[in-house]
Design a protein around this motif. Sequence first.
Motif, PDB file in Angstrom:
ATOM      1  N   SER A   3       7.077   3.650  -8.585  1.00  0.00           N
ATOM      2  CA  SER A   3       6.807   2.751  -7.466  1.00  0.00           C
ATOM      3  C   SER A   3       6.821   3.509  -6.141  1.00  0.00           C
ATOM      4  O   SER A   3       7.787   4.203  -5.822  1.00  0.00           O
ATOM      5  CB  SER A   3       7.859   1.640  -7.423  1.00  0.00           C
ATOM      6  OG  SER A   3       7.824   0.962  -6.204  1.00  0.00           O
ATOM      7  N   ARG A   4       5.749   3.346  -5.376  1.00  0.00           N
ATOM      8  CA  ARG A   4       5.687   3.951  -4.039  1.00  0.00           C
ATOM      9  C   ARG A   4       6.767   3.333  -3.147  1.00  0.00           C
ATOM     10  O   ARG A   4       7.438   4.041  -2.389  1.00  0.00           O
ATOM     11  CB  ARG A   4       4.313   3.730  -3.421  1.00  0.00           C
ATOM     12  CG  ARG A   4       4.176   4.316  -2.030  1.00  0.00           C
ATOM     13  CD  ARG A   4       2.800   4.040  -1.434  1.00  0.00           C
ATOM     14  NE  ARG A   4       1.725   4.703  -2.118  1.00  0.00           N
ATOM     15  CZ  ARG A   4       1.278   5.928  -1.839  1.00  0.00           C
ATOM     16  NH1 ARG A   4       1.842   6.618  -0.879  1.00  0.00           N
ATOM     17  NH2 ARG A   4       0.287   6.451  -2.518  1.00  0.00           N
ATOM     18  N   ASP A  78       4.901  -2.362  -6.627  1.00  0.00           N
ATOM     19  CA  ASP A  78       4.046  -2.098  -5.463  1.00  0.00           C
ATOM     20  C   ASP A  78       2.983  -3.174  -5.290  1.00  0.00           C
ATOM     21  O   ASP A  78       2.736  -3.653  -4.184  1.00  0.00           O
ATOM     22  CB  ASP A  78       3.367  -0.734  -5.586  1.00  0.00           C
ATOM     23  CG  ASP A  78       4.328   0.427  -5.412  1.00  0.00           C
ATOM     24  OD1 ASP A  78       5.516   0.181  -5.123  1.00  0.00           O
ATOM     25  OD2 ASP A  78       3.886   1.568  -5.565  1.00  0.00           O
ATOM     26  N   GLU A  79       2.365  -3.524  -6.383  1.00  0.00           N
ATOM     27  CA  GLU A  79       1.315  -4.548  -6.330  1.00  0.00           C
ATOM     28  C   GLU A  79       1.891  -5.901  -5.935  1.00  0.00           C
ATOM     29  O   GLU A  79       1.315  -6.613  -5.112  1.00  0.00           O
ATOM     30  CB  GLU A  79       0.633  -4.640  -7.690  1.00  0.00           C
ATOM     31  CG  GLU A  79      -0.672  -5.383  -7.652  1.00  0.00           C
ATOM     32  CD  GLU A  79      -1.417  -5.263  -8.969  1.00  0.00           C
ATOM     33  OE1 GLU A  79      -1.665  -6.311  -9.580  1.00  0.00           O
ATOM     34  OE2 GLU A  79      -1.720  -4.123  -9.366  1.00  0.00           O
ATOM     35  N   ASP A  84       0.336  -0.789   0.382  1.00  0.00           N
ATOM     36  CA  ASP A  84      -0.969  -0.146   0.470  1.00  0.00           C
ATOM     37  C   ASP A  84      -1.026   1.015  -0.518  1.00  0.00           C
ATOM     38  O   ASP A  84      -0.065   1.776  -0.637  1.00  0.00           O
ATOM     39  CB  ASP A  84      -1.218   0.405   1.881  1.00  0.00           C
ATOM     40  CG  ASP A  84      -1.482  -0.696   2.903  1.00  0.00           C
ATOM     41  OD1 ASP A  84      -1.915  -1.794   2.490  1.00  0.00           O
ATOM     42  OD2 ASP A  84      -1.238  -0.460   4.097  1.00  0.00           O
ATOM     43  N   HIS A  85      -2.104   1.146  -1.208  1.00  0.00           N
ATOM     44  CA  HIS A  85      -2.302   2.213  -2.188  1.00  0.00           C
ATOM     45  C   HIS A  85      -1.165   2.243  -3.216  1.00  0.00           C
ATOM     46  O   HIS A  85      -0.451   3.245  -3.337  1.00  0.00           O
ATOM     47  CB  HIS A  85      -2.438   3.573  -1.508  1.00  0.00           C
ATOM     48  CG  HIS A  85      -3.411   3.580  -0.380  1.00  0.00           C
ATOM     49  ND1 HIS A  85      -4.769   3.430  -0.565  1.00  0.00           N
ATOM     50  CD2 HIS A  85      -3.235   3.681   0.950  1.00  0.00           C
ATOM     51  CE1 HIS A  85      -5.372   3.452   0.603  1.00  0.00           C
ATOM     52  NE2 HIS A  85      -4.467   3.599   1.540  1.00  0.00           N
ATOM     53  N   PRO A  86      -0.978   1.137  -3.937  1.00  0.00           N
ATOM     54  CA  PRO A  86       0.127   1.082  -4.906  1.00  0.00           C
ATOM     55  C   PRO A  86      -0.034   2.128  -6.003  1.00  0.00           C
ATOM     56  O   PRO A  86      -1.149   2.497  -6.364  1.00  0.00           O
ATOM     57  CB  PRO A  86       0.013  -0.334  -5.479  1.00  0.00           C
ATOM     58  CG  PRO A  86      -1.398  -0.736  -5.254  1.00  0.00           C
ATOM     59  CD  PRO A  86      -1.839  -0.034  -4.011  1.00  0.00           C
ATOM     60  N   TRP A  87       1.098   2.625  -6.484  1.00  0.00           N
ATOM     61  CA  TRP A  87       1.058   3.570  -7.587  1.00  0.00           C
ATOM     62  C   TRP A  87       0.886   2.801  -8.887  1.00  0.00           C
ATOM     63  O   TRP A  87      -0.032   3.032  -9.620  1.00  0.00           O
ATOM     64  CB  TRP A  87       2.327   4.403  -7.642  1.00  0.00           C
ATOM     65  CG  TRP A  87       2.425   5.392  -6.528  1.00  0.00           C
ATOM     66  CD1 TRP A  87       1.443   5.725  -5.634  1.00  0.00           C
ATOM     67  CD2 TRP A  87       3.543   6.171  -6.178  1.00  0.00           C
ATOM     68  NE1 TRP A  87       1.894   6.665  -4.754  1.00  0.00           N
ATOM     69  CE2 TRP A  87       3.185   6.969  -5.066  1.00  0.00           C
ATOM     70  CE3 TRP A  87       4.829   6.294  -6.679  1.00  0.00           C
ATOM     71  CZ2 TRP A  87       4.069   7.858  -4.472  1.00  0.00           C
ATOM     72  CZ3 TRP A  87       5.698   7.173  -6.089  1.00  0.00           C
ATOM     73  CH2 TRP A  87       5.315   7.953  -5.000  1.00  0.00           C
TER      74      TRP A  87
END
Length: 108
Positions: A3-4, A78-79, A84-87
């Motif tokens: 997870s970012r 992340d989603e 932004d820009h999820p891993w």
Amino acid sequence: MPSRAVDEAWHGFILCTARYSRFCEQAYGRYLHHHPEGSAPADIAGADDPIDVQLGRTVIAWSLVAESGEHCVLWDLDEKVGVDHPWGVNLERVAAIQAAVTTLDRGR
């Protein structure tokens, strides 16, 4: 790190060295060092393994400690929180690894 959002939080936590050290001792029984990708000492087993292999170990570790029916929030955090820009993690891959762990566990 799957997870970012968690990675960013963890990096912030590391900067609070006394709190981070205390947390590590309580949670892991020792200090957990941070090794950004490619910077781990050569004597740390598995540090240079491909990300898919490392993810597999993370999923296995989670599977071994999770309560029955418990869902790991890391895989799609992340989603869900709108980073932004999820891993993210391939949930089909996670399910396959968890199924393999369950199969091995039943074989004991």
